[in-house]
Design a protein around this motif. Structure first.
Motif, mmCIF file in Angstrom:
data_model
loop_
_atom_site.group_PDB
_atom_site.id
_atom_site.type_symbol
_atom_site.label_atom_id
_atom_site.label_comp_id
_atom_site.label_asym_id
_atom_site.label_seq_id
_atom_site.Cartn_x
_atom_site.Cartn_y
_atom_site.Cartn_z
ATOM 1 N N THR A 412 0.612 -1.093 -0.156
ATOM 2 C CA THR A 412 0.039 0.233 0.098
ATOM 3 C C THR A 412 0.926 1.217 0.026
ATOM 4 O O THR A 412 1.847 1.196 0.538
ATOM 5 N N THR A 413 0.459 2.454 -0.653
ATOM 6 C CA THR A 413 1.244 3.613 -0.895
ATOM 7 C C THR A 413 0.301 4.812 -0.523
ATOM 8 O O THR A 413 -1.080 4.590 -0.543
ATOM 9 N N LYS A 414 0.577 6.013 -0.358
ATOM 10 C CA LYS A 414 -0.048 7.165 -0.127
ATOM 11 C C LYS A 414 -0.811 7.429 -1.335
ATOM 12 O O LYS A 414 -1.883 7.872 -1.367
ATOM 13 N N LYS A 415 0.017 7.138 -2.370
ATOM 14 C CA LYS A 415 -0.432 7.784 -3.838
ATOM 15 C C LYS A 415 -0.754 6.400 -4.633
ATOM 16 O O LYS A 415 0.249 5.592 -5.000
ATOM 17 N N MET A 417 -0.980 5.489 -7.471
ATOM 18 C CA MET A 417 -0.089 5.600 -8.809
ATOM 19 C C MET A 417 1.224 4.938 -8.493
ATOM 20 O O MET A 417 1.834 4.346 -9.313
ATOM 21 N N HIS A 418 1.561 4.782 -7.144
ATOM 22 C CA HIS A 418 2.762 3.964 -6.787
ATOM 23 C C HIS A 418 2.575 2.601 -6.527
ATOM 24 O O HIS A 418 3.654 2.079 -6.151
ATOM 25 N N ARG A 419 1.533 2.122 -6.236
ATOM 26 C CA ARG A 419 1.243 0.803 -5.745
ATOM 27 C C ARG A 419 1.775 -0.313 -6.661
ATOM 28 O O ARG A 419 2.515 -1.440 -5.853
ATOM 29 N N ASP A 420 1.576 -0.421 -7.831
ATOM 30 C CA ASP A 420 2.159 -1.251 -8.728
ATOM 31 C C ASP A 420 3.607 -1.374 -8.491
ATOM 32 O O ASP A 420 4.539 -2.422 -8.525
ATOM 33 N N VAL A 441 -4.583 -5.715 -5.162
ATOM 34 C CA VAL A 441 -5.434 -4.612 -5.094
ATOM 35 C C VAL A 441 -6.811 -5.172 -4.635
ATOM 36 O O VAL A 441 -7.382 -4.592 -3.559
ATOM 37 N N GLY A 442 -7.072 -6.353 -5.231
ATOM 38 C CA GLY A 442 -8.162 -6.840 -4.604
ATOM 39 C C GLY A 442 -8.510 -7.257 -3.143
ATOM 40 O O GLY A 442 -9.420 -7.073 -2.413
ATOM 41 N N TRP A 443 -7.090 -7.804 -2.774
ATOM 42 C CA TRP A 443 -7.163 -8.095 -1.429
ATOM 43 C C TRP A 443 -7.177 -7.004 -0.481
ATOM 44 O O TRP A 443 -7.419 -7.271 0.761
ATOM 45 N N ALA A 444 -6.350 -5.778 -0.948
ATOM 46 C CA ALA A 444 -6.438 -4.684 -0.042
ATOM 47 C C ALA A 444 -7.727 -4.402 0.029
ATOM 48 O O ALA A 444 -7.862 -3.739 1.353
ATOM 49 N N ALA A 445 -8.704 -4.277 -0.946
ATOM 50 C CA ALA A 445 -9.964 -4.000 -0.451
ATOM 51 C C ALA A 445 -10.616 -4.939 0.439
ATOM 52 O O ALA A 445 -11.693 -4.525 1.231
ATOM 53 N N VAL A 446 -10.255 -6.122 0.723
ATOM 54 C CA VAL A 446 -10.429 -7.030 1.811
ATOM 55 C C VAL A 446 -10.068 -6.784 3.196
ATOM 56 O O VAL A 446 -10.753 -6.573 4.263
ATOM 57 N N PHE A 447 -8.810 -6.853 3.261
ATOM 58 C CA PHE A 447 -8.046 -6.561 4.544
ATOM 59 C C PHE A 447 -7.196 -5.390 4.758
ATOM 60 O O PHE A 447 -6.869 -5.187 5.853
ATOM 61 N N GLY A 448 -7.318 -4.422 3.829
ATOM 62 C CA GLY A 448 -6.569 -3.333 3.911
ATOM 63 C C GLY A 448 -5.157 -3.487 3.477
ATOM 64 O O GLY A 448 -4.600 -4.904 3.744
ATOM 65 N N GLY A 449 -4.440 -2.693 2.892
ATOM 66 C CA GLY A 449 -3.049 -2.696 2.706
ATOM 67 C C GLY A 449 -2.297 -2.492 4.188
ATOM 68 O O GLY A 449 -2.707 -1.635 5.205
ATOM 69 N N ASN A 450 -1.370 -3.281 4.478
ATOM 70 C CA ASN A 450 -0.497 -3.603 5.526
ATOM 71 C C ASN A 450 0.827 -3.368 5.352
ATOM 72 O O ASN A 450 1.917 -3.186 6.249
ATOM 73 N N LEU A 451 1.463 -3.467 3.952
ATOM 74 C CA LEU A 451 2.651 -3.699 4.020
ATOM 75 C C LEU A 451 3.213 -2.178 3.254
ATOM 76 O O LEU A 451 3.149 -1.847 2.048
ATOM 77 N N GLU A 452 3.580 -1.295 4.110
ATOM 78 C CA GLU A 452 3.952 0.159 3.547
ATOM 79 C C GLU A 452 5.581 0.222 3.494
ATOM 80 O O GLU A 452 6.115 -0.744 4.042
ATOM 81 N N ASP A 492 6.515 8.991 -3.102
ATOM 82 C CA ASP A 492 5.399 8.818 -2.516
ATOM 83 C C ASP A 492 5.050 9.633 -1.171
ATOM 84 O O ASP A 492 4.114 9.980 -1.117
ATOM 85 N N ALA A 493 6.095 9.897 -0.523
ATOM 86 C CA ALA A 493 6.061 10.684 1.066
ATOM 87 C C ALA A 493 6.694 11.822 0.816
ATOM 88 O O ALA A 493 6.498 12.749 1.948
ATOM 89 N N GLY A 494 7.733 12.059 0.250
ATOM 90 C CA GLY A 494 8.385 13.367 0.278
ATOM 91 C C GLY A 494 9.680 12.994 0.917
ATOM 92 O O GLY A 494 10.012 12.220 1.856
ATOM 93 N N VAL A 495 10.736 13.677 0.453
ATOM 94 C CA VAL A 495 12.158 13.373 0.774
ATOM 95 C C VAL A 495 12.279 13.729 2.406
ATOM 96 O O VAL A 495 12.850 13.178 3.164
#
Length: 802
Positions: A412-415, A417-420, A441-452, A492-495
């Motif tokens: 999972t990412t903040k933006k 466009m960077h997830r892939d 992406v489908g499983w992120a909709a189920v469990f949420g993204g947890n790997l940042e 994604d997050a800024g320097v």
């Protein structure tokens, strides 16, 4: 008891008042609703009509329904039973003649039809009227126009009078009835939008309605006819069926499970012998009572649940939460759903299970809380997530293990466009299982993204590059992988955010907090090594030079850069400490310290100008760094260099070439041609080396000539100049030995080694009439094959390269 005529009129007037009050209250409620409520009510129009049509199904038969829509008009028709006097009376007065529990009619609330007047105040009804088991033509207008109670009462009275006329009309009767039609005129753009929204609902839910409702044979919209085509029972589970709904332009497949008047279902796609679950639209009601209950889209159940036993709210937008029958029906639905998930675990043909696992929690409903808790727990521990692996093997794992610990990482990412891109990076890292790229992406909709980014970054803490390499697919590209990771994280997050928390590798390959590290601005490697040997921690403090992702950050934070001058200041400080202790405490210098000082003075010799600039305090006192023995050794080296007319600045190249030559001639893998070609390259690599070699050759030729001229067995020209003129090449010369013509190959033997430089030398050695003479500047000797074998220790000679 007989009621007087006057009393009958009073009674009828009371009934009319009651009816008009009911109608007016319902109309006010609808008309005065918020725009959002009106939009929801308008969405229901199609289902109110279909439910009423279903109630008109002849016993033992099925009906067909048609909807025709143009910009100005909706025509809804069905071939169910026609209107009777009682039906029309109920419709006009909104006083139902049946009890709420009677026959479980889905259209039992007559007020539902009232909501269709949001489309049009006046509804034209056409069809047949049943009387004495015969049928006659019916044309009737249900008029709810009017701005007040009196208007509604008058319109109701007129409709009742028209009903009497219809029932008393003696026109021709028929054996068969015509289809019943409801005609709405559409004049308002808002109404038109609501109608079209209802049409979308209709198209989405038709497959479910035709599957769940046993009364309806087909539904046709604008000529496109939908009907149930096939129904196939699973051989491994009799509760599970595949249902196919076919229309003129498409085929829709559902998978359903049935038990105890409860059915659950979802849309599927059969392709390439795989069964893929399709997404459940956000607008899809989750609860059906043979027809969709609009308003149950957020119900805590992942797919559609149907039962004709559900006790529903009056507005048909929910089931009653405290009703025990509803609770038992949902329990059955949950059990069936678990069976569906278990089917997916056992079979390898199912795909995209995430589409039937999206579950929304709620705390406002006892029934839904139960559903959520049971299903969520089962989903978490079922092996239904396909895992990415480089072998391409189909493998599925559960999101949590038996101890309910999360074991799968979902990028999972903040933006978005960077997830892939983050998935791509993680795909080369096997430190945590991740879903396949097609499903994560489908499983992120189920469990949420947890790997940042931060999760992966935290694994670097108290670690080193060697430990990271173990988890990487391309182990040789570790620094490239890290640069991709840091660069994407920065985008994604800024320097600044990354700089606060990142762990980055230093120059001894340990990961350290980025806030404790500095950029190496081309610090001399030898100086870094000297400072390290003196006890400095500079390599721990410097960013690994292979990490380039923070270039922009260092450009904006110049205080986070270390250069040669900083390194030299630290060396001066360390050396001053040592010299101070030697002077004050009379401490004898250790051998290891002297070796470090020797390296520093060597650097001074090679970099005199920079030494003066960077070591302003130490360089003038550099003699203090050498012991008397060390100074004597260095003087001898200097004398030797001067004797050979070697320039100081050429030493590095001469040494490097000498080492290169030894490497070439000792490489047993090289052929003779390879050796010759590489030696040629070394010799001609610089003018200084060429001059050096020519000096050695000239000296050796002169010394060998003098030596052989004094031997009686050899005949040579009278002078060295003449011998040079008669030579075959720069190093191969003619001679007679015991009267026989031979060739003399002359090579220098400095450093106790013989090196061949030219093709002509090797060609001469190919002949049998040659002698190899060497000269080291002091003595001249002839070298035989036996000498070569004895001095090199060669006892086996490979012939495959000859």
């Amino acid at each position: 008891m007989i009621i007087a005529v006057s009393n009958k009129g009073v009674l009828l007037n009371k009934v009319l008042d009651a009816s008009s009050n009911t109608i007016w209250d319902e109309l006010k409620k609808i008309r005065e609703s918020s725009e959002l409520e009106k939009r929801t009510i308008r969405r229901r129009w199609i289902w109110e009509l279909i439910q009423n049509a279903s109630d008109c199904t002849p016993k033992g038969k099925k009906i067909d329904i048609k909807v025709d829509y143009s910009n100005k008009q909706i025509v809804f028709s069905h071939n169910g039973l026609p209107f009777s006097y009682e039906n029309l009376l109920d419709l006009i007065t909104q006083i139902s003649s049946k009890q709420s529990s009677e026959e479980k009619k889905t259209g039992k609330f007559g007020t539902g039809f009232m909501s269709t007047h949001l489309l049009s105040d006046i509804v034209q009804i056409q069809g047949s009227f049943i009387q004495d088991n015969k049928y006659k033509k019916l044309e009737f207008a249900v008029d709810r126009s009017g701005d007040n109670y009196i208007d509604i009462k008058n319109k109701t009275k007129i409709m009742l009078e028209q009903l009497d006329i219809i029932s008393e009309n003696q026109e021709e009767l028929h054996e068969e009835y015509e289809n019943t039609k409801f005609i709405y005129s559409i004049k308002d753009d808002d109404v038109k939008a609501a109608v079209e929204e209802g049409i979308v609902d209709l198209k989405e839910t038709i497959p479910y309605v035709l599957t769940f409702n046993k009364n309806i044979n087909s539904i046709t919209y604008n000529g496109n006819c939908y009907r149930k085509e096939k129904e196939k029972v699973s051989p491994s589970n009799k509760k599970l069926k595949a249902v196919q709904i076919k229309s003129s332009d498409s085929i829709k497949d559902l998978i359903i499970l049935e038990e105890k008047n409860v059915t659950i279902g979802c849309a599927i796609e059969n392709k390439d012998n795989k069964l893929s679950f399709l997404p459940i639209p956000n607008t899809m009601p989750k609860i059906f009572c043979e027809f969709p209950l609009l308003g149950t889209e957020e119900f805590s159940f992942p797919i559609v649940v149907n039962s004709n036993l559900f006790e529903v709210e009056r507005d048909r937008n929910a089931i009653r939460d405290s009703n025990p029958v509803n609770f038992e029906l949902i329990k059955v639905a949950v059990s069936l759903y678990k069976e569906l998930i278990n089917y997916c675990v056992e079979k390898t043909i199912t795909r995209n299970e995430f589409n039937i696992c999206i579950l929304k929690p709620t705390t406002s409903s006892i029934i839904q809380s139960y559903s959520y808790e049971e299903i969520n727990k089962h989903i978490n521990k079922s092996a239904i997530i396909p895992i990415h692996n480089h072998e391409g093997v189909f493998k599925r794992l559960a999101f949590r293990d038996s101890d309910y610990n999360v074991i799968i990482g979902i990028p999972t990412t903040k933006k978005s466009m960077h997830r892939d891109l983050l998935w791509d990076i993680l795909s080369n890292y096997d430190g945590v299982p991740i879903p396949t790229k097609e499903t994560y992406v489908g499983w992120a909709a189920v469990f949420g993204g947890n790997l940042e980014f931060s999760w992966l970054n935290n694994t670097f803490k108290d670690s080193n590059i060697d430990k990271l390499v173990v988890h990487l697919k391309e182990k040789d590209l570790c620094l490239d992988w890290l640069n991709q990771f840091y660069s994407l994280w920065i985008r994604d997050a800024g320097v600044e955010e990354v700089a606060e928390s990142a762990f980055t590798p230093n120059q001894i390959n340990e990961f350290v907090q980025f806030g404790n590290i500095y950029l190496d601005e081309n610090i001399d490697n030898e100086l870094k090594q000297i400072l390290t040997l003196l006890g400095g921690k500079i390599k721990k403090q410097l960013l690994n030079k292979g990490i380039t992702s923070f270039k922009q950050y260092f450009e904006e934070h110049r205080n986070r850069i270390k250069d040669n001058e900083v390194c030299c200041d630290r060396i001066e400080f360390k050396v001053s400490e040592i010299l101070g202790k030697e002077t004050v405490d009379s401490i004898e210098r250790e051998e290891s310290t002297q070796r470090v000082f020797n390296r520093l003075t060597d650097w001074f010799l090679l970099n005199s100008q920079r030494s003066k600039e960077w070591f302003k305090n130490l360089y003038p006192k550099r003699m203090m760094l050498s012991s008397p023995e060390e100074n004597l050794r260095r003087y001898k080296i200097a004398e030797k260099i001067e004797e050979n007319n070697i320039k100081y600045e050429d030493l590095d190249e001469i040494i490097n070439n000498r080492d290169k030559i030894m490497e070439i001639i000792t490489n047993s893998e090289l052929s003779r041609d390879d050796i010759v070609n590489q030696l040629k390259h070394v010799i001609t690599s610089s003018k200084e080396m060429k001059d050096y070699v020519e000096r050695l050759l000239s000296r050796s030729i002169e010394n060998v000539f003098k030596y052989l001229s004094g031997l009686k067995n050899y005949e040579l020209p009278a002078t060295l100049e003449q011998w040079r003129k008669e030579s075959y090449s720069d190093t191969v010369f003619p001679s007679k030995y015991n009267g026989k013509d031979i060739r003399i190959v002359i090579r220098p033997s400095d450093y106790q080694k013989i090196i061949f430089y030219y093709d002509e030398e090797l060609e001469a050695l190919d002949d049998t009439d040659y002698q190899l003479w060497t000269d080291d500047g002091e003595k001249q000797i002839m070298v035989t094959l036996g000498d070569l074998l004895k001095t090199t220790g060669i006892s086996k000679i490979p012939l495959n390269k000859i």
